[in-house]
Design an enzyme around this catalytic site. Structure first.
Site, PDB file in Angstrom:
ATOM      1  N   PHE A 225      -6.516   5.742   7.774  1.00  9.74           N
ATOM      2  CA  PHE A 225      -5.108   6.011   8.064  1.00  9.74           C
ATOM      3  C   PHE A 225      -4.294   4.727   8.005  1.00  9.74           C
ATOM      4  CE2 PHE A 225      -7.579   9.281  10.137  1.00  9.74           C
ATOM      5  CZ  PHE A 225      -6.908  10.444   9.758  1.00  9.74           C
TER       6      PHE A 225
ATOM      7  N   ASP B  66      -4.548   3.952  -2.030  1.00 11.22           N
ATOM      8  CA  ASP B  66      -5.619   4.412  -1.145  1.00 11.22           C
ATOM      9  C   ASP B  66      -6.058   5.814  -1.509  1.00 11.22           C
ATOM     10  OD1 ASP B  66      -5.975   2.245   0.762  1.00 11.22           O
ATOM     11  OD2 ASP B  66      -3.893   2.639   1.307  1.00 11.22           O
TER      12      ASP B  66
ATOM     13  N   ASP C 146      -6.894  -5.624   4.730  1.00 10.48           N
ATOM     14  CA  ASP C 146      -6.196  -4.336   4.679  1.00 10.48           C
ATOM     15  C   ASP C 146      -6.201  -3.667   6.048  1.00 10.48           C
ATOM     16  OD1 ASP C 146      -5.138  -1.914   3.819  1.00 10.48           O
ATOM     17  OD2 ASP C 146      -6.875  -1.340   2.607  1.00 10.48           O
ATOM     18  N   GLY C 147      -4.983  -3.428   6.580  1.00  7.33           N
ATOM     19  CA  GLY C 147      -4.863  -2.715   7.839  1.00  7.33           C
ATOM     20  C   GLY C 147      -4.158  -3.537   8.903  1.00  7.33           C
TER      21      GLY C 147
ATOM     22  N   MET D 219     -11.782  -4.873   5.765  1.00  9.43           N
ATOM     23  CA  MET D 219     -10.926  -3.901   6.451  1.00  9.43           C
ATOM     24  C   MET D 219     -10.631  -4.419   7.861  1.00  9.43           C
ATOM     25  SD  MET D 219     -10.226  -1.511   4.339  1.00  9.43           S
ATOM     26  CE  MET D 219      -9.291  -0.522   5.518  1.00  9.43           C
TER      27      MET D 219
ATOM     28  N   SER E 100       0.862  -1.185   0.000  1.00  7.56           N
ATOM     29  CA  SER E 100       0.000   0.000   0.000  1.00  7.56           C
ATOM     30  C   SER E 100       0.896   1.232   0.000  1.00  7.56           C
ATOM     31  CB  SER E 100      -0.878  -0.010   1.253  1.00  7.56           C
ATOM     32  OG  SER E 100      -1.463   1.261   1.407  1.00  7.56           O
TER      33      SER E 100
ATOM     34  N   HIS F 205      -8.346   1.491  -3.998  1.00  2.00           N
ATOM     35  CA  HIS F 205      -9.305   1.424  -2.895  1.00  2.00           C
ATOM     36  C   HIS F 205      -9.922   2.806  -2.723  1.00  2.00           C
ATOM     37  CE1 HIS F 205      -9.610   0.709   1.807  1.00  2.00           C
ATOM     38  NE2 HIS F 205     -10.788   0.923   1.250  1.00  2.00           N
TER      39      HIS F 205
ATOM     40  N   HIS G 183      -1.314  -1.387  -4.207  1.00  4.75           N
ATOM     41  CA  HIS G 183      -2.567  -0.925  -3.601  1.00  4.75           C
ATOM     42  C   HIS G 183      -2.509   0.593  -3.419  1.00  4.75           C
ATOM     43  CE1 HIS G 183      -6.165  -1.434  -1.047  1.00  4.75           C
ATOM     44  NE2 HIS G 183      -5.633  -0.506  -0.258  1.00  4.75           N
TER      45      HIS G 183
ATOM     46  N   MET H 225     -11.992   5.365  -0.966  1.00  3.56           N
ATOM     47  CA  MET H 225     -12.640   5.759   0.288  1.00  3.56           C
ATOM     48  C   MET H 225     -13.274   7.115   0.049  1.00  3.56           C
ATOM     49  SD  MET H 225      -9.668   4.300   2.768  1.00  3.56           S
ATOM     50  CE  MET H 225      -8.533   4.065   1.401  1.00  3.56           C
TER      51      MET H 225
ATOM     52  N   MET I 140      -8.544   8.805  -0.610  1.00  4.43           N
ATOM     53  CA  MET I 140      -9.388   9.279   0.502  1.00  4.43           C
ATOM     54  C   MET I 140      -9.814  10.715   0.239  1.00  4.43           C
ATOM     55  SD  MET I 140      -7.259   7.823   3.751  1.00  4.43           S
ATOM     56  CE  MET I 140      -6.421   6.232   3.703  1.00  4.43           C
TER      57      MET I 140
HETATM   58  C1  DX5 Z   1      -6.325   2.374   5.468  1.00  4.49           C
HETATM   59  C2  DX5 Z   1      -5.835   1.936   4.123  1.00  4.49           C
HETATM   60  C3  DX5 Z   1      -4.749   0.923   4.125  1.00  4.49           C
HETATM   61  C4  DX5 Z   1      -3.470   1.347   4.764  1.00  4.49           C
HETATM   62  C5  DX5 Z   1      -2.822   0.134   5.372  1.00  4.49           C
HETATM   63  O1  DX5 Z   1      -7.502   3.110   5.298  1.00  4.49           O
HETATM   64  O2  DX5 Z   1      -6.903   1.383   3.370  1.00  4.49           O
HETATM   65  O3  DX5 Z   1      -4.496   0.434   2.800  1.00  4.49           O
HETATM   66  O4  DX5 Z   1      -2.566   1.949   3.886  1.00  4.49           O
HETATM   67  O5  DX5 Z   1      -1.746   0.557   6.086  1.00  4.49           O
HETATM   68  P1  DX5 Z   1      -0.966  -0.328   7.149  1.00  4.49           P
HETATM   69  O6  DX5 Z   1      -0.524  -1.575   6.462  1.00  4.49           O
HETATM   70  O7  DX5 Z   1       0.147   0.570   7.521  1.00  4.49           O
HETATM   71  O8  DX5 Z   1      -1.928  -0.619   8.267  1.00  4.49           O
HETATM   72 ZN    ZN Z   2      -6.491   0.408   1.432  1.00  2.09          ZN
END
Ligand code: DX5
Ligand code: ZN
Length: 223
Positions: free
Chosen positions: A145, A37, A177-178, A139, A10, A68, A35, A70, A39
């Site tokens: 974050f 993200d 993810d996360g 998730m 990511s 992804h 990946h 968001m 947002m």
């Molecule tokens: C959070 C994201 C993730 C994030 C994962 O909203 O969707 O993709 O980057 O980060 P880590 O692996 O650091 O938890």
């Molecule tokens: Zn993500």
């Protein structure tokens, strides 16, 4: 060993001033997907990147881009993200007015369509569209974050999603993810996930990006 295991760095945790270089290092180490993200500062409190950055990432790698979204209103931007070079678009079930239609629009543009659920959303909510998707993303932190701690209940949620997919759409990928790291990786694969998304563990680990990817893959394959 799961031949279908995919490691998806990511880039949210990458050094954006050296993004191309860091993605190349991930690709050389055998990353399977990148990946991304997105947002909007509305569905989630954070603001990250949009289509212009994805266009640049597209030029820097041949790996599939797993995007992804968001966003509070993903429907407004599906074309823009498809045009920017995304290979897969994953949308949050919590915000979609007509989820079936959104997924169909993604597929009609030739992309893979994914659905994702935040930790408080019942996994059974995917049942209405389970045959219309290429991937489910569970998730394991609240979206918004990087660098958060893995939520334990995610293991049961992954198992639940796995058994639903096994019954109704065994071809679909199951991503998580996360908070994925060397400790959580084997647990989520054993629970049935086959795409492991990781930001901090890969881009902000003690070792090089390449070494962290290899270690994560090995950890995910250990039982
Ligand atoms: C959070 C994201 C993730 C994030 C994962 O909203 O969707 O993709 O980057 O980060 P880590 O692996 O650091 O938890
Ligand atoms: Zn993500």
């Amino acid at each position: 060993m799961n031949a279908n295991l995919k490691i998806a760095p990511s880039i949210l945790a990458a050094d954006f001033a050296r993004l191309g270089e860091q993605i190349a290092e991930a690709e050389a180490a055998g990353a399977d997907l990148i990946h991304v993200d997105v947002m909007d500062g509305h569905f989630v409190p954070n603001i990250t990147i949009g289509p212009v950055v994805i266009e640049a990432v597209r030029r820097s790698t041949s790996l599939p881009l797993d995007v992804h979204l968001m966003l509070s209103e993903p429907d407004r931007y599906l074309e823009a993200f498809a045009k920017s070079g995304a290979d897969a678009l994953t949308i949050h079930i919590e915000v979609c007015q007509n989820i079936r239609q959104s997924l169909q629009r993604i597929r009609d543009m030739g992309l893979r369509a994914g659905i994702t659920l935040n930790p408080d959303t019942p996994i059974t909510d995917i049942s209405e569209v389970i045959t219309d998707i290429d991937q489910v993303l569970v998730m394991s932190v609240n979206a918004g974050f990087g660098g958060q701690t893995f939520i334990e209940q995610s293991i049961t949620r992954i198992e639940q999603a796995r058994s639903m997919l096994d019954r109704e759409n065994p071809q679909a990928n199951l991503a998580v993810d996360g908070g994925i790291n060397l400790t959580t990786a084997s647990r989520v694969t054993q629970a049935g996930a086959n795409i492991l998304i990781a930001g901090h563990a890969i881009f902000q680990g003690e070792n090089s990006i390449g070494a962290e990817i290899l270690a994560l893959r090995k950890a995910a394959q250990s039982t």
